[in-house]
Design a protein around this motif. Structure first.
Motif, PDB file in Angstrom:
ATOM      1  N   SER A 116      62.071 -69.969 -34.599  1.00 15.62           N
ATOM      2  CA  SER A 116      61.511 -68.704 -34.109  1.00 15.62           C
ATOM      3  C   SER A 116      62.435 -67.545 -34.431  1.00 15.62           C
ATOM      4  O   SER A 116      61.982 -66.451 -34.793  1.00 15.62           O
ATOM      5  N   GLU A 117      63.732 -67.760 -34.338  1.00 20.95           N
ATOM      6  CA  GLU A 117      64.695 -66.708 -34.634  1.00 20.95           C
ATOM      7  C   GLU A 117      64.627 -66.278 -36.094  1.00 20.95           C
ATOM      8  O   GLU A 117      64.758 -65.088 -36.410  1.00 20.95           O
ATOM      9  N   ILE A 120      58.500 -65.262 -26.601  1.00 19.10           N
ATOM     10  CA  ILE A 120      58.118 -66.188 -27.673  1.00 19.10           C
ATOM     11  C   ILE A 120      58.467 -67.601 -27.220  1.00 19.10           C
ATOM     12  O   ILE A 120      59.629 -67.902 -26.947  1.00 19.10           O
ATOM     13  N   TRP A 154      61.925 -66.360 -38.070  1.00 18.97           N
ATOM     14  CA  TRP A 154      60.732 -65.526 -38.228  1.00 18.97           C
ATOM     15  C   TRP A 154      60.939 -64.164 -37.587  1.00 18.97           C
ATOM     16  O   TRP A 154      60.558 -63.130 -38.144  1.00 18.97           O
ATOM     17  N   LEU A 155      61.548 -64.160 -36.404  1.00 14.81           N
ATOM     18  CA  LEU A 155      61.734 -62.904 -35.681  1.00 14.81           C
ATOM     19  C   LEU A 155      62.635 -61.951 -36.460  1.00 14.81           C
ATOM     20  O   LEU A 155      62.321 -60.762 -36.595  1.00 14.81           O
ATOM     21  N   LEU A 172      67.617 -59.098 -27.406  1.00 13.05           N
ATOM     22  CA  LEU A 172      67.255 -60.391 -27.966  1.00 13.05           C
ATOM     23  C   LEU A 172      67.955 -61.527 -27.224  1.00 13.05           C
ATOM     24  O   LEU A 172      69.048 -61.343 -26.671  1.00 13.05           O
ATOM     25  N   VAL A 217      55.898 -58.668 -32.391  1.00 12.59           N
ATOM     26  CA  VAL A 217      56.703 -57.624 -33.021  1.00 12.59           C
ATOM     27  C   VAL A 217      55.863 -56.379 -33.303  1.00 12.59           C
ATOM     28  O   VAL A 217      56.292 -55.246 -33.046  1.00 12.59           O
ATOM     29  N   ILE A 262      54.382 -64.581 -33.398  1.00 10.19           N
ATOM     30  CA  ILE A 262      55.585 -63.753 -33.429  1.00 10.19           C
ATOM     31  C   ILE A 262      55.284 -62.404 -34.089  1.00 10.19           C
ATOM     32  O   ILE A 262      55.746 -61.357 -33.638  1.00 10.19           O
ATOM     33  N   ARG A 263      54.498 -62.443 -35.154  1.00 15.91           N
ATOM     34  CA  ARG A 263      54.092 -61.195 -35.806  1.00 15.91           C
ATOM     35  C   ARG A 263      53.349 -60.294 -34.818  1.00 15.91           C
ATOM     36  O   ARG A 263      53.589 -59.076 -34.758  1.00 15.91           O
ATOM     37  N   PRO A 301      61.720 -58.678 -27.679  1.00 10.66           N
ATOM     38  CA  PRO A 301      60.930 -59.879 -27.962  1.00 10.66           C
ATOM     39  C   PRO A 301      61.762 -61.129 -27.642  1.00 10.66           C
ATOM     40  O   PRO A 301      62.373 -61.742 -28.521  1.00 10.66           O
ATOM     41  N   ILE A 344      63.057 -64.771 -26.940  1.00 11.73           N
ATOM     42  CA  ILE A 344      62.715 -66.147 -27.304  1.00 11.73           C
ATOM     43  C   ILE A 344      63.182 -67.053 -26.175  1.00 11.73           C
ATOM     44  O   ILE A 344      64.353 -67.012 -25.767  1.00 11.73           O
TER      45      ILE A 344
END
Length: 295
Positions: A189-190, A144, A192-193, A214, A156, A152-153, A177, A179
């Protein structure tokens, strides 16, 4: 064996070594180890050299089950021998270290701020070979780059769809995934993740188990609640380009996370070192990563 390996990964003290450099990353790994591109003329020669590097790490007295729970291997490695055994068998039988396999075929082009995985060729056959070689679990990596919700969706969803196929095949997937640590909006981003990981975890069947790998979060303990999810065997932290010292310092501030370092693990190792020099440096690296992982 599977039950013992699961218990070791779920409850053991230590970390998971990442020795899964692929065709794309192997030249740089060899260069950092002091082996120049002029030392090989084709992929097979390159893979022989990197296997010698990996064997040197795996057979070192410093590489032991006191500190290391598991090791992630590249597929080429599982078809090669270490001290007369298939490498995965050597790890478990001689070292007490649980073998994992990198299963993806690398990254697709950047789109929507992310790099999803390329389609994995003949995945069912690859998983069958992994079982035949006594592999416990798999690892697959996406990246990401930007805080793009749709991107991001997509990362995942792809990871979990493949994870369910891997679970069905009798293996335990590591979902990675990553980042990019240099992303300007990494913290966003974190957020959302984390939300999307929690959503997908609720949709796993009750008997399913995964590991998460991660990037070390921008806010300490940001992923702590994931470590309490009963279907998450462990939450692993990748070094992501940090130096060994910085990766350890950041990891130590995060409860429940354990390391799964690659570049940082091999920091300072060189093909020209004597066995004593090599083992001393590797031993220091392993001790420091272990200490950061058992905070």
């Amino acid at each position: 064996m599977k039950t013992k390996q699961m218990e070791r990964i779920r409850t053991g003290k230590g970390f998971i070594a990442a020795l899964d450099q692929s065709g794309g990353s192997t030249p740089n790994a060899l260069k950092e180890y002091g082996v120049s591109a002029s030392s090989y003329s084709n992929d097979e020669e390159m893979y022989v050299l990197v296997h010698e590097m990996r064997k040197r790490i795996l057979t070192s007295a410093a590489f032991d089950s006191k500190h290391i729970l598991g090791a992630i291997l590249f597929e080429n490695t599982i078809h090669r021998k270490t001290e007369g055994l298939d490498t995965a068998d050597y790890l478990w039988e001689n070292k007490g270290v649980v073998p994992f396999l990198k299963i993806d075929d690398g990254l697709a082009e950047l789109r929507d701020g992310v790099q999803r995985m390329k389609p994995i060729a003949a995945l069912d056959e690859r998983l069958a070979r992994a079982r035949d070689k006594h592999i416990f679990g798999t690892k697959m990596r996406s990246v990401i780059k930007e805080a793009n919700k749709a991107g991001i969706r997509g990362v995942v969803d792809q990871q979990f769809e493949l994870a369910e196929q891997i679970i069905e095949a009798g293996l335990v997937p590591i979902v990675e995934p990553e980042i990019d640590i240099f992303s300007k909006d990494k913290a966003e981003s974190e957020k959302w993740l984390l939300e999307m990981l929690q959503d997908r975890l609720t949709r796993l069947s009750p008997e399913s188990n995964i590991l998460l790998k991660l990037s070390i979060p921008s806010v300490d303990d940001f992923y702590f609640e994931l470590t309490k999810n009963p279907q998450v065997v462990r939450v692993l932290a990748l070094s992501g380009g940090y130096s060994l010292q910085e990766a350890n310092e950041r990891l130590a501030r995060n409860q429940g996370l354990i390391a799964s370092f690659s570049r940082a693990l091999a920091e300072g190792l060189s093909a020209e070192q004597t066995p004593e020099q090599f083992d001393a440096i590797l031993g220091r690296n392993i001790e420091s990563i272990y200490d950061a992982s058992v905070n």
